[in-house]
Design a protein around this motif. Structure first.
Motif, mmCIF file in Angstrom:
data_model
loop_
_atom_site.group_PDB
_atom_site.id
_atom_site.type_symbol
_atom_site.label_atom_id
_atom_site.label_comp_id
_atom_site.label_asym_id
_atom_site.label_seq_id
_atom_site.Cartn_x
_atom_site.Cartn_y
_atom_site.Cartn_z
ATOM 1 N N TYR A 138 25.345 -36.071 -47.675
ATOM 2 C CA TYR A 138 23.975 -35.778 -47.233
ATOM 3 C C TYR A 138 23.415 -34.592 -48.015
ATOM 4 C CZ TYR A 138 20.233 -34.221 -44.049
ATOM 5 O OH TYR A 138 19.034 -33.811 -43.506
ATOM 6 N N TYR A 139 24.210 -33.525 -48.131
ATOM 7 C CA TYR A 139 23.783 -32.338 -48.874
ATOM 8 C C TYR A 139 23.493 -32.694 -50.333
ATOM 9 C CZ TYR A 139 23.845 -27.494 -50.576
ATOM 10 O OH TYR A 139 23.509 -26.296 -51.162
ATOM 11 N N GLU A 140 24.403 -33.454 -50.923
ATOM 12 C CA GLU A 140 24.230 -33.876 -52.316
ATOM 13 C C GLU A 140 22.970 -34.729 -52.479
ATOM 14 O OE1 GLU A 140 27.122 -35.994 -55.545
ATOM 15 O OE2 GLU A 140 26.735 -37.114 -53.704
ATOM 16 N N SER A 141 22.729 -35.617 -51.524
ATOM 17 C CA SER A 141 21.591 -36.541 -51.617
ATOM 18 C C SER A 141 20.263 -35.802 -51.612
ATOM 19 C CB SER A 141 21.635 -37.551 -50.470
ATOM 20 O OG SER A 141 22.800 -38.346 -50.542
ATOM 21 N N TYR A 142 20.083 -34.889 -50.659
ATOM 22 C CA TYR A 142 18.784 -34.205 -50.636
ATOM 23 C C TYR A 142 18.651 -33.188 -51.759
ATOM 24 C CZ TYR A 142 20.375 -30.089 -47.719
ATOM 25 O OH TYR A 142 20.983 -28.957 -47.212
ATOM 26 N N ALA A 143 19.768 -32.659 -52.242
ATOM 27 C CA ALA A 143 19.711 -31.749 -53.394
ATOM 28 C C ALA A 143 19.238 -32.491 -54.639
ATOM 29 C CB ALA A 143 21.087 -31.136 -53.641
ATOM 30 N N ILE A 144 19.800 -33.664 -54.878
ATOM 31 C CA ILE A 144 19.421 -34.465 -56.046
ATOM 32 C C ILE A 144 17.973 -34.929 -55.942
ATOM 33 C CG2 ILE A 144 19.811 -36.686 -57.196
ATOM 34 C CD1 ILE A 144 22.805 -36.315 -56.582
ATOM 35 N N LEU A 145 17.597 -35.409 -54.768
ATOM 36 C CA LEU A 145 16.228 -35.889 -54.569
ATOM 37 C C LEU A 145 15.208 -34.773 -54.757
ATOM 38 C CD1 LEU A 145 16.876 -38.230 -51.533
ATOM 39 C CD2 LEU A 145 15.752 -38.939 -53.654
ATOM 40 N N ASP A 176 20.447 -51.324 -41.922
ATOM 41 C CA ASP A 176 19.032 -50.929 -41.956
ATOM 42 C C ASP A 176 18.754 -49.802 -40.971
ATOM 43 O OD1 ASP A 176 18.491 -52.813 -43.890
ATOM 44 O OD2 ASP A 176 17.712 -54.313 -42.484
ATOM 45 N N VAL A 177 19.384 -49.866 -39.817
ATOM 46 C CA VAL A 177 19.215 -48.804 -38.809
ATOM 47 C C VAL A 177 19.749 -47.486 -39.339
ATOM 48 C CG1 VAL A 177 19.922 -47.992 -36.520
ATOM 49 C CG2 VAL A 177 19.255 -50.384 -36.841
ATOM 50 N N GLU A 178 20.911 -47.518 -39.974
ATOM 51 C CA GLU A 178 21.509 -46.306 -40.530
ATOM 52 C C GLU A 178 20.657 -45.748 -41.663
ATOM 53 O OE1 GLU A 178 26.254 -47.156 -39.615
ATOM 54 O OE2 GLU A 178 25.348 -47.881 -41.478
ATOM 55 N N LYS A 179 20.148 -46.631 -42.506
ATOM 56 C CA LYS A 179 19.292 -46.174 -43.602
ATOM 57 C C LYS A 179 18.028 -45.507 -43.080
ATOM 58 C CE LYS A 179 20.643 -49.048 -47.532
ATOM 59 N NZ LYS A 179 20.178 -49.957 -48.607
ATOM 60 N N ASN A 180 17.493 -46.006 -41.991
ATOM 61 C CA ASN A 180 16.298 -45.406 -41.407
ATOM 62 C C ASN A 180 16.592 -43.996 -40.901
ATOM 63 O OD1 ASN A 180 13.497 -45.525 -40.382
ATOM 64 N ND2 ASN A 180 14.475 -45.482 -38.383
ATOM 65 N N LYS A 181 17.759 -43.816 -40.303
ATOM 66 C CA LYS A 181 18.146 -42.492 -39.810
ATOM 67 C C LYS A 181 18.357 -41.516 -40.976
ATOM 68 C CE LYS A 181 20.284 -43.983 -35.475
ATOM 69 N NZ LYS A 181 21.533 -44.044 -34.675
ATOM 70 N N ILE A 182 19.026 -41.990 -42.022
ATOM 71 C CA ILE A 182 19.248 -41.152 -43.207
ATOM 72 C C ILE A 182 17.911 -40.816 -43.868
ATOM 73 C CG2 ILE A 182 20.299 -41.052 -45.501
ATOM 74 C CD1 ILE A 182 22.490 -42.946 -44.415
ATOM 75 N N PHE A 183 17.033 -41.807 -43.953
ATOM 76 C CA PHE A 183 15.699 -41.639 -44.537
ATOM 77 C C PHE A 183 14.967 -40.476 -43.872
ATOM 78 C CE2 PHE A 183 11.136 -42.578 -44.192
ATOM 79 C CZ PHE A 183 10.776 -42.783 -45.514
ATOM 80 N N ARG A 184 14.929 -40.483 -42.549
ATOM 81 C CA ARG A 184 14.210 -39.452 -41.810
ATOM 82 C C ARG A 184 14.874 -38.081 -41.978
ATOM 83 N NH1 ARG A 184 10.796 -41.734 -37.886
ATOM 84 N NH2 ARG A 184 11.029 -39.941 -36.502
ATOM 85 N N ALA A 185 16.198 -38.074 -41.950
ATOM 86 C CA ALA A 185 16.929 -36.807 -42.098
ATOM 87 C C ALA A 185 16.737 -36.218 -43.489
ATOM 88 C CB ALA A 185 18.414 -37.020 -41.810
ATOM 89 N N LEU A 186 16.652 -37.070 -44.509
ATOM 90 C CA LEU A 186 16.452 -36.596 -45.877
ATOM 91 C C LEU A 186 15.053 -36.012 -46.071
ATOM 92 C CD1 LEU A 186 18.221 -39.374 -47.997
ATOM 93 C CD2 LEU A 186 18.966 -36.999 -47.701
ATOM 94 N N ILE A 187 14.057 -36.621 -45.463
ATOM 95 C CA ILE A 187 12.704 -36.067 -45.553
ATOM 96 C C ILE A 187 12.681 -34.642 -45.006
ATOM 97 C CG2 ILE A 187 10.359 -36.202 -44.611
ATOM 98 C CD1 ILE A 187 10.533 -39.209 -44.765
ATOM 99 N N VAL A 188 13.282 -34.463 -43.836
ATOM 100 C CA VAL A 188 13.317 -33.134 -43.209
ATOM 101 C C VAL A 188 14.012 -32.129 -44.118
ATOM 102 C CG1 VAL A 188 14.208 -31.799 -41.268
ATOM 103 C CG2 VAL A 188 13.242 -34.064 -40.868
ATOM 104 N N ALA A 189 15.145 -32.513 -44.692
ATOM 105 C CA ALA A 189 15.917 -31.594 -45.535
ATOM 106 C C ALA A 189 15.153 -31.219 -46.802
ATOM 107 C CB ALA A 189 17.258 -32.221 -45.896
ATOM 108 N N ILE A 190 14.501 -32.176 -47.422
ATOM 109 C CA ILE A 190 13.737 -31.900 -48.643
ATOM 110 C C ILE A 190 12.607 -30.919 -48.355
ATOM 111 C CG2 ILE A 190 12.157 -32.915 -50.336
ATOM 112 C CD1 ILE A 190 13.972 -35.455 -50.196
ATOM 113 N N LEU A 191 11.905 -31.127 -47.243
ATOM 114 C CA LEU A 191 10.832 -30.210 -46.864
ATOM 115 C C LEU A 191 11.385 -28.819 -46.553
ATOM 116 C CD1 LEU A 191 8.678 -32.571 -44.614
ATOM 117 C CD2 LEU A 191 8.164 -31.800 -46.932
ATOM 118 N N ALA A 192 12.570 -28.778 -45.958
ATOM 119 C CA ALA A 192 13.190 -27.492 -45.638
ATOM 120 C C ALA A 192 13.573 -26.725 -46.901
ATOM 121 C CB ALA A 192 14.422 -27.706 -44.756
#
Length: 213
Positions: A138-145, A176-192
């Motif tokens: 998760y940390y790696e994903s939002y860092a790269i994005l 798809d449900v898991e991707k939706n949860k990750i999607f929302r969590a990544l948006i929050v992290a990127i904004l943070a």
């Protein structure tokens, strides 16, 4: 020492540690009291004291870690998500990643909201296998994005969503449900993360009387 580690640097470092490796280019940055014990450990025995985590976190750009704050988090605010030290009296690499995630989110959210974000993708801290995504991933994903978005000069809501969708399309193993949860969590992290940089940027102009960067 001047802070030079980006979040993608840190993510790569944590990933390497989880595989029992220490990148050569980072060894010269690390004090011997942290580096030498790591060189002697098998990957499952690599752990960090709280003071080690503070030092490591403070190599990141736009951050300021204190031991007292982290101790308070693990004892109270995020106890249910970090758990007890998992490598003897030391914290595992995944636990270190979790603390870095919370630190990033803290600049934007209160702890009640942070716990909602964490609970959407993480479960029992004793068994990381039941997480939707691991803390390091998760940390790696939002860092790269985040780095990709900034490099392209794009950080609008729609562009963030678009990049995350493209990113997740390449990821296998999620429903798809898991991707939706990750999607929302990544948006929050990127904004943070963006908030972290903006806060540090603003502080420079408050503390520098001459207005120089």
């Amino acid at each position: 020492m001047k802070k030079e580690w980006s979040r993608t640097d840190m993510a790569a470092f944590l990933t390497s540690l989880s595989q029992g490796k220490i990148p050569v280019e980072k060894r010269e940055d690390m004090p011997k009291n942290i580096l030498n014990p790591l060189l002697k450990k098998r990957k499952e025995n690599i752990g960090f004291t709280m003071s080690n985590i503070v030092w490591l976190g403070n190599q990141l750009e736009s951050t300021n870690y204190t031991e007292s704050a982290l101790k308070n988090w693990v004892k109270r605010e995020i106890k249910g998500y970090i758990g007890a030290p998992q490598v003897g009296r030391k914290y595992s690499v995944q636990q270190v990643a979790m603390l870095f995630i919370v630190k990033d989110l803290k600049v934007l959210l209160d702890f009640e909201t942070i716990r909602k974000v964490l609970s959407s993708v993480f479960n029992n801290p004793v068994d990381r296998e039941d997480d939707i995504i691991s803390p390091i991933k998760y940390y790696e994903s939002y860092a790269i994005l985040y780095e990709k978005l900034i490099h392209n000069g794009l950080l609008s809501e729609e562009q963030i969503k678009k990049e995350i969708v493209v990113f997740l399309e390449k990821e296998d193993g999620y429903s798809d449900v898991e991707k939706n949860k990750i999607f929302r969590a990544l948006i929050v992290a990127i904004l943070a993360v963006r908030t972290n940089y903006l806060k540090a940027w603003a502080k420079r102009y408050v503390t520098d009387q001459n207005g120089k960067e």
